[in-house]
Design a protein around this motif. Structure first.
Motif, PDB file in Angstrom:
ATOM      1  N   MET A   1       0.846  -1.189   0.000  1.00  0.00           N
ATOM      2  CA  MET A   1       0.000   0.000   0.000  1.00  0.00           C
ATOM      3  C   MET A   1       0.889   1.250   0.000  1.00  0.00           C
ATOM      4  N   ALA A   2       0.503   2.237  -0.795  1.00  0.00           N
ATOM      5  CA  ALA A   2       1.297   3.452  -0.895  1.00  0.00           C
ATOM      6  C   ALA A   2       1.312   4.201   0.428  1.00  0.00           C
ATOM      7  N   SER A   3       2.456   4.820   0.709  1.00  0.00           N
ATOM      8  CA  SER A   3       2.598   5.616   1.923  1.00  0.00           C
ATOM      9  C   SER A   3       2.533   7.091   1.560  1.00  0.00           C
ATOM     10  N   PHE A   4       1.771   7.864   2.333  1.00  0.00           N
ATOM     11  CA  PHE A   4       1.594   9.279   2.034  1.00  0.00           C
ATOM     12  C   PHE A   4       2.083  10.120   3.201  1.00  0.00           C
ATOM     13  N   THR A   5       2.723  11.235   2.877  1.00  0.00           N
ATOM     14  CA  THR A   5       3.227  12.150   3.891  1.00  0.00           C
ATOM     15  C   THR A   5       3.192  13.556   3.342  1.00  0.00           C
ATOM     16  N   VAL A   6       3.207  14.536   4.248  1.00  0.00           N
ATOM     17  CA  VAL A   6       3.275  15.937   3.813  1.00  0.00           C
ATOM     18  C   VAL A   6       4.629  16.539   4.166  1.00  0.00           C
ATOM     19  N   GLU A   7       5.600  15.702   4.506  1.00  0.00           N
ATOM     20  CA  GLU A   7       6.955  16.205   4.717  1.00  0.00           C
ATOM     21  C   GLU A   7       7.498  16.724   3.387  1.00  0.00           C
ATOM     22  N   LYS A   8       7.936  17.982   3.373  1.00  0.00           N
ATOM     23  CA  LYS A   8       8.390  18.565   2.103  1.00  0.00           C
ATOM     24  C   LYS A   8       9.733  18.000   1.658  1.00  0.00           C
ATOM     25  N   CYS A   9      10.451  17.402   2.600  1.00  0.00           N
ATOM     26  CA  CYS A   9      11.750  16.821   2.253  1.00  0.00           C
ATOM     27  C   CYS A   9      11.903  15.488   2.986  1.00  0.00           C
ATOM     28  N   PRO A  10      11.146  14.477   2.549  1.00  0.00           N
ATOM     29  CA  PRO A  10      11.202  13.184   3.235  1.00  0.00           C
ATOM     30  C   PRO A  10      12.539  12.483   3.007  1.00  0.00           C
ATOM     31  N   GLN A  11      12.805  11.470   3.817  1.00  0.00           N
ATOM     32  CA  GLN A  11      14.067  10.729   3.701  1.00  0.00           C
ATOM     33  C   GLN A  11      14.184  10.008   2.372  1.00  0.00           C
ATOM     34  N   SER A  12      13.053   9.591   1.813  1.00  0.00           N
ATOM     35  CA  SER A  12      13.065   8.910   0.520  1.00  0.00           C
ATOM     36  C   SER A  12      11.760   9.187  -0.208  1.00  0.00           C
ATOM     37  N   TYR A  13      11.783   8.999  -1.506  1.00  0.00           N
ATOM     38  CA  TYR A  13      10.605   9.199  -2.348  1.00  0.00           C
ATOM     39  C   TYR A  13      10.190   7.864  -2.955  1.00  0.00           C
ATOM     40  N   ASP A  14       8.910   7.764  -3.274  1.00  0.00           N
ATOM     41  CA  ASP A  14       8.440   6.530  -3.902  1.00  0.00           C
ATOM     42  C   ASP A  14       9.000   6.408  -5.317  1.00  0.00           C
ATOM     43  N   GLU A  15       9.129   5.186  -5.764  1.00  0.00           N
ATOM     44  CA  GLU A  15       9.607   4.932  -7.122  1.00  0.00           C
ATOM     45  C   GLU A  15       8.408   4.705  -8.023  1.00  0.00           C
ATOM     46  N   TYR A  16       8.220   5.604  -8.994  1.00  0.00           N
ATOM     47  CA  TYR A  16       7.035   5.547  -9.850  1.00  0.00           C
ATOM     48  C   TYR A  16       7.171   4.470 -10.927  1.00  0.00           C
ATOM     49  N   GLN A  57       5.515  24.955   3.514  1.00  0.00           N
ATOM     50  CA  GLN A  57       5.940  24.286   4.740  1.00  0.00           C
ATOM     51  C   GLN A  57       5.689  22.783   4.700  1.00  0.00           C
ATOM     52  N   LYS A  58       4.515  22.401   4.192  1.00  0.00           N
ATOM     53  CA  LYS A  58       4.166  20.982   4.132  1.00  0.00           C
ATOM     54  C   LYS A  58       3.447  20.708   2.814  1.00  0.00           C
ATOM     55  N   CYS A  59       3.822  19.583   2.187  1.00  0.00           N
ATOM     56  CA  CYS A  59       3.220  19.272   0.890  1.00  0.00           C
ATOM     57  C   CYS A  59       3.470  17.813   0.555  1.00  0.00           C
ATOM     58  N   ARG A  60       2.497  17.165  -0.035  1.00  0.00           N
ATOM     59  CA  ARG A  60       2.724  15.816  -0.555  1.00  0.00           C
ATOM     60  C   ARG A  60       3.772  15.876  -1.664  1.00  0.00           C
ATOM     61  N   THR A  61       4.625  14.870  -1.701  1.00  0.00           N
ATOM     62  CA  THR A  61       5.645  14.795  -2.749  1.00  0.00           C
ATOM     63  C   THR A  61       5.613  13.451  -3.465  1.00  0.00           C
ATOM     64  N   ASP A  62       4.590  12.627  -3.199  1.00  0.00           N
ATOM     65  CA  ASP A  62       4.505  11.341  -3.879  1.00  0.00           C
ATOM     66  C   ASP A  62       4.250  11.561  -5.367  1.00  0.00           C
ATOM     67  N   SER A  63       4.664  10.608  -6.152  1.00  0.00           N
ATOM     68  CA  SER A  63       4.661  10.750  -7.611  1.00  0.00           C
ATOM     69  C   SER A  63       3.281  11.066  -8.172  1.00  0.00           C
ATOM     70  N   ILE A  64       2.276  10.315  -7.752  1.00  0.00           N
ATOM     71  CA  ILE A  64       0.959  10.476  -8.370  1.00  0.00           C
ATOM     72  C   ILE A  64       0.375  11.849  -8.061  1.00  0.00           C
TER      73      ILE A  64
END
Length: 324
Positions: A1-16, A57-64
């Motif tokens: 299941m996809a993980s969602f966060t609003v951290e603007k600079c997360p430790q890692s990004y999902d691979e699309y 300050q906060k924003c989703r950064t997931d690919s979709i």
């Protein structure tokens, strides 16, 4: 299941990974300038820009999520960035529309079951078809903000589906048998702010809008709404005096059985949408957490001029708008 966060600079990004068929891949390439290389580079640029953005300050950064804006702007990264800024600003500027879009909320559940908005599924071109039954909106019980929240709920529930991003939307707005009471819950400011948020800030590709049976008393509001659309979108707006006229331009089988020629069960569609919204509750509630400093942005740049002109009686005319 996809993980969602609003951290603007997360430790890692999902691979699309592109999951649709070859037809969609070709359409994305031809219509949206999307290639594997361009997509990868654009996502990286968007993420780096968000991480360094002094006002976000906060924003989703997931690919979709980011692909909403890149596909909307045909992979022009600067334009996609501007669209994302406008979207985040709209979320913060109009909390009455965007906050707590919780499918478990009592008001939202009531409106969902009332069938004001229905996701009819996809037509033969793969476009997401949305039906708005304006007369189903209870003007005695709910303010205009409730209808806008329903629209945003449906869009937020469907816009992360790649078919919707690539193929776009067809909107069928049924104004037949609408009461004059509808005007009592709408102000010109409401209409202008809604139109600006929807047509200039929300990242969706509108392919066609079919308005059926627009009464003359709504012409001012319709004119104002059209003024916020680009010329390209205005040319995709079709007003039909009757349902029979509209049927010539619609896939009848997609309509619900309460329309002649329709084949879909409206109660089942309503139940399907409620379940879909509940499955996406996490993403919907994350909208409350996204933050941008709105002091450098504002809505209503066009609004003051347009509203004042309308209130002065100088309503613009649109050739394709033929109301009864």
């Amino acid at each position: 299941m996809a993980s969602f966060t609003v951290e603007k600079c997360p430790q890692s990004y999902d691979e699309y990974k592109f999951t649709l068929d070859e037809r969609h891949l070709e359409k994305a390439r031809n219509d949206l300038n999307e290639t594997d290389e361009n997509r990868s580079q654009s996502l990286a640029q968007m993420r780096e820009w968000i991480a360094k953005h002094p006002h976000i300050q906060k924003c989703r950064t997931d690919s979709i999520f980011l692909l909403r804006f890149l596909r909307m702007r045909k992979f022009s990264v600067p334009m996609a960035q501007e669209s994302l800024e406008r979207y985040l600003t709209a979320l913060r500027s109009f909390p009455q529309w965007f906050r707590n879009l919780d499918p478990l909320d009592g008001e939202i559940r009531h409106l969902n079951k009332a069938g004001v908005l229905t996701n009819l599924g996809r037509d033969l071109l793969g476009r997401t078809v949305v039906l708005i039954r304006v007369r189903a909106f209870d003007t005695e019980r709910f303010p205009s903000a409730s209808l806008i929240r329903q629209i945003m709920l449906l869009l937020e529930t469907t816009i992360d589906e790649e078919e919707s991003q690539i193929n776009g939307y067809v909107v069928v707005a049924d104004y037949l048998a609408v009461s004059l009471k509808l005007l009592s819950v709408w102000s010109l400011t409401d209409v202008s702010n809604t139109a600006e948020s929807l047509f200039q800030s929300f990242p969706m590709r509108i392919q066609e809008i079919h308005a059926i049976g627009v009464p003359r008393f709504l012409k001012i509001l319709i004119d104002l709404t059209l003024s916020y659309m680009s010329e390209k979108i205005r040319n995709r707006v079709y007003c039909h005096k009757s349902l029979d006229d509209a049927k010539k331009h619609l896939e009848l089988s997609l309509l619900t059985t309460d329309y002649e020629g329709g084949t879909q069960n409206p109660d089942q569609l309503t139940e399907d949408f409620i379940k879909c919204a509940e499955r996406k509750r996490t993403q919907l509630l994350l909208m409350d957490e996204m933050e941008i400093d709105t002091s450098r942005y504002q809505f209503g740049g066009q609004q003051n001029t347009v509203v004042s002109e309308i209130e002065a009686g100088m309503v613009g005319s649109f050739k394709k708008l033929n109301v009864d």
